[in-house]
Design a protein around this motif. Structure first.
Motif, PDB file in Angstrom:
ATOM      1  N   SER A  76       0.833  -1.182  -0.099  1.00  0.00           N
ATOM      2  CA  SER A  76       0.082  -0.120  -0.040  1.00  0.00           C
ATOM      3  C   SER A  76       0.774   1.135   0.026  1.00  0.00           C
ATOM      4  N   GLY A  77       2.013   1.377   0.727  1.00  0.00           N
ATOM      5  CA  GLY A  77       2.684   2.429   0.851  1.00  0.00           C
ATOM      6  C   GLY A  77       3.364   2.719  -0.429  1.00  0.00           C
ATOM      7  N   TYR A  78       3.856   1.709  -1.079  1.00  0.00           N
ATOM      8  CA  TYR A  78       4.343   1.873  -2.513  1.00  0.00           C
ATOM      9  C   TYR A  78       3.553   2.590  -3.473  1.00  0.00           C
ATOM     10  N   TYR A  79       2.112   2.151  -3.506  1.00  0.00           N
ATOM     11  CA  TYR A  79       1.194   2.843  -4.546  1.00  0.00           C
ATOM     12  C   TYR A  79       0.698   4.209  -3.958  1.00  0.00           C
ATOM     13  N   ALA A  80       0.636   4.257  -2.396  1.00  0.00           N
ATOM     14  CA  ALA A  80       0.114   5.624  -1.990  1.00  0.00           C
ATOM     15  C   ALA A  80       1.322   6.483  -2.216  1.00  0.00           C
ATOM     16  N   SER A  81       2.718   6.245  -2.458  1.00  0.00           N
ATOM     17  CA  SER A  81       3.648   7.333  -2.679  1.00  0.00           C
ATOM     18  C   SER A  81       3.538   7.883  -4.049  1.00  0.00           C
TER      19      SER A  81
ATOM     20  N   LEU B  19       0.369   8.379  -5.532  1.00  0.00           N
ATOM     21  CA  LEU B  19      -1.009   9.110  -5.771  1.00  0.00           C
ATOM     22  C   LEU B  19      -0.907  10.642  -5.481  1.00  0.00           C
ATOM     23  N   LYS B  20      -1.816  11.321  -6.247  1.00  0.00           N
ATOM     24  CA  LYS B  20      -1.827  13.050  -5.857  1.00  0.00           C
ATOM     25  C   LYS B  20      -1.914  13.125  -4.504  1.00  0.00           C
ATOM     26  N   SER B  21      -3.012  12.757  -3.922  1.00  0.00           N
ATOM     27  CA  SER B  21      -3.217  12.897  -2.375  1.00  0.00           C
ATOM     28  C   SER B  21      -3.702  11.297  -1.737  1.00  0.00           C
ATOM     29  N   VAL B  22      -3.496  11.127  -0.675  1.00  0.00           N
ATOM     30  CA  VAL B  22      -4.135   9.947   0.033  1.00  0.00           C
ATOM     31  C   VAL B  22      -4.014  10.251   1.550  1.00  0.00           C
ATOM     32  N   GLY B  23      -5.037   9.781   2.107  1.00  0.00           N
ATOM     33  CA  GLY B  23      -5.537   9.912   3.556  1.00  0.00           C
ATOM     34  C   GLY B  23      -4.791   8.797   4.461  1.00  0.00           C
ATOM     35  N   LEU B  24      -5.300   8.696   5.856  1.00  0.00           N
ATOM     36  CA  LEU B  24      -4.800   7.911   6.724  1.00  0.00           C
ATOM     37  C   LEU B  24      -5.271   6.338   6.317  1.00  0.00           C
ATOM     38  N   GLN B  25      -4.587   5.469   6.765  1.00  0.00           N
ATOM     39  CA  GLN B  25      -4.790   3.995   6.614  1.00  0.00           C
ATOM     40  C   GLN B  25      -5.315   3.668   5.540  1.00  0.00           C
ATOM     41  N   PHE B  26      -4.676   3.789   4.159  1.00  0.00           N
ATOM     42  CA  PHE B  26      -4.876   3.485   3.052  1.00  0.00           C
ATOM     43  C   PHE B  26      -4.419   2.078   2.857  1.00  0.00           C
ATOM     44  N   ARG B  27      -5.095   1.106   2.446  1.00  0.00           N
ATOM     45  CA  ARG B  27      -4.961  -0.414   2.497  1.00  0.00           C
ATOM     46  C   ARG B  27      -5.467  -1.051   1.229  1.00  0.00           C
ATOM     47  N   LEU B  28      -4.450  -1.635   0.556  1.00  0.00           N
ATOM     48  CA  LEU B  28      -4.742  -2.188  -0.924  1.00  0.00           C
ATOM     49  C   LEU B  28      -4.419  -3.802  -0.566  1.00  0.00           C
ATOM     50  N   GLY B  29      -5.453  -4.596  -1.134  1.00  0.00           N
ATOM     51  CA  GLY B  29      -5.381  -6.001  -1.003  1.00  0.00           C
ATOM     52  C   GLY B  29      -4.255  -6.413  -1.846  1.00  0.00           C
ATOM     53  N   TYR B  30      -3.649  -7.483  -1.709  1.00  0.00           N
ATOM     54  CA  TYR B  30      -2.565  -7.950  -2.606  1.00  0.00           C
ATOM     55  C   TYR B  30      -3.085  -9.173  -3.751  1.00  0.00           C
ATOM     56  N   PRO B  31      -2.867  -9.107  -4.764  1.00  0.00           N
ATOM     57  CA  PRO B  31      -2.139  -8.142  -5.596  1.00  0.00           C
ATOM     58  C   PRO B  31      -3.145  -7.032  -6.049  1.00  0.00           C
ATOM     59  N   VAL B  32      -2.512  -5.976  -6.719  1.00  0.00           N
ATOM     60  CA  VAL B  32      -3.369  -4.915  -7.634  1.00  0.00           C
ATOM     61  C   VAL B  32      -2.990  -5.259  -8.608  1.00  0.00           C
ATOM     62  N   LYS B  33      -4.184  -5.184  -9.743  1.00  0.00           N
ATOM     63  CA  LYS B  33      -3.947  -5.185 -11.057  1.00  0.00           C
ATOM     64  C   LYS B  33      -3.174  -4.154 -11.676  1.00  0.00           C
ATOM     65  N   PHE B  34      -3.556  -2.827 -11.695  1.00  0.00           N
ATOM     66  CA  PHE B  34      -2.561  -1.886 -11.578  1.00  0.00           C
ATOM     67  C   PHE B  34      -3.192  -0.552 -11.262  1.00  0.00           C
ATOM     68  N   ILE B  35      -2.520   0.518 -11.078  1.00  0.00           N
ATOM     69  CA  ILE B  35      -2.964   1.730 -10.760  1.00  0.00           C
ATOM     70  C   ILE B  35      -2.251   2.696 -11.821  1.00  0.00           C
ATOM     71  N   TYR B  36      -2.913   3.098 -13.078  1.00  0.00           N
ATOM     72  CA  TYR B  36      -2.349   3.968 -14.067  1.00  0.00           C
ATOM     73  C   TYR B  36      -2.932   5.420 -13.963  1.00  0.00           C
ATOM     74  N   GLY B  37      -1.926   6.229 -13.946  1.00  0.00           N
ATOM     75  CA  GLY B  37      -2.136   7.833 -13.934  1.00  0.00           C
ATOM     76  C   GLY B  37      -2.520   8.138 -12.464  1.00  0.00           C
ATOM     77  N   ALA B  38      -1.684   7.615 -11.439  1.00  0.00           N
ATOM     78  CA  ALA B  38      -1.786   7.769 -10.098  1.00  0.00           C
ATOM     79  C   ALA B  38      -1.691   9.367  -9.722  1.00  0.00           C
ATOM     80  N   GLN B  39      -1.128  10.086 -10.743  1.00  0.00           N
ATOM     81  CA  GLN B  39      -0.974  11.786 -10.441  1.00  0.00           C
ATOM     82  C   GLN B  39      -2.248  12.416 -10.426  1.00  0.00           C
ATOM     83  N   TYR B  40      -3.242  11.778 -11.076  1.00  0.00           N
ATOM     84  CA  TYR B  40      -4.507  12.329 -11.105  1.00  0.00           C
ATOM     85  C   TYR B  40      -5.584  11.625 -10.121  1.00  0.00           C
ATOM     86  N   ILE B  41      -5.215  10.894  -9.207  1.00  0.00           N
ATOM     87  CA  ILE B  41      -5.884  10.269  -8.286  1.00  0.00           C
ATOM     88  C   ILE B  41      -5.966  10.574  -6.806  1.00  0.00           C
ATOM     89  N   CYS B  42      -6.982  10.990  -6.320  1.00  0.00           N
ATOM     90  CA  CYS B  42      -7.012  11.562  -4.928  1.00  0.00           C
ATOM     91  C   CYS B  42      -7.823  10.366  -4.005  1.00  0.00           C
TER      92      CYS B  42
END
Length: 213
Positions: free
Chosen positions: A42-47, A49-72
């Motif tokens: 979760s920390g890898y993907y959170a870093s 993102l454009k912005s992210v709040g507290l306790q951000f948790r992703l289940g393993y595995p993620v397919k993909f997150i594309y364009g993270a700089q446009y995601i809050c």
């Protein structure tokens, strides 16, 4: 460490941690390993993102997150495995995916955006949910002579899902749709039009079957 190696390294560690389940060892050790991998992942993907709040948790595995700089994403976000978030910048549009607080997504959820998709607070998604604000092409006769995968991405309008909405299993939400506060969308529905607040809707296309207020 090379950034391109980070996902692979996390994947490799995660693969072996999950394989340990077949070995008879202390359950607490397995659970601790899972939590460690989830936090690292979760920390890898959170870093990114454009912005992210507290306790951000992703289940393993993620397919993909594309364009993270446009995601809050807000506080206390959780997803089960196979999440796919896709924000695609085009020549005419800059995408925005905005997700509020206390949002939970089931297995294999997918959000595709070229315009704007807004999800409010306290929204619960089942598994296999698909949300998009665009199509391949504008569905006119001229484009029928072009291969679908070569047609320009076209948005009919943003998608908005208000607070306290519950979306059931296998639901698809199409472009230019507002799902109002407190709605429940039944399993296997396809939402093609606005659903007013405090409604229960189901079907393909989804229709209102009950007003709660």
């Amino acid at each position: 460490m090379n950034r391109t190696l980070i996902p692979f390294t996390i994947y490799t560690i995660g693969k072996y941690v999950y394989k340990i389940q077949s070995i008879s060892i202390n359950r607490k050790i397995i659970e601790s390993g899972r939590k460690f991998i989830q936090i690292l992942y979760s920390g890898y993907y959170a870093s990114q993102l454009k912005s992210v709040g507290l306790q951000f948790r992703l289940g393993y595995p993620v397919k993909f997150i594309y364009g993270a700089q446009y995601i809050c994403i807000g506080n206390f976000f959780t997803s089960f495995p196979q999440l796919r978030l896709e924000a695609i910048k085009t020549e005419t549009k800059t995408p925005h995916i905005i997700i509020g607080d206390n949002v939970s997504m089931g297995y294999n959820c997918q959000i595709n955006c070229i315009d704007k998709i807004v999800i409010g607070n306290n929204v619960l998604f089942g598994s296999n949910i698909f949300i998009t604000d665009h199509f391949h092409g504008a569905s006119n006769i001229d484009e029928t002579y072009i291969s679908p995968n070569k047609r320009a991405l076209y948005s009919k309008g943003p998608v908005v899902i208000d607070d306290n909405v519950w979306i059931g299993q296998n639901v698809s939400v199409m472009p230019n749709v507002v799902i109002g506060e407190g709605c429940i969308i039944g399993a296997n529905s396809v939402v093609t039009h606005d659903i007013p607040a405090f409604s229960i809707a189901a079907g393909c296309p989804a229709k209102i079957i009950k007003r709660m207020k």
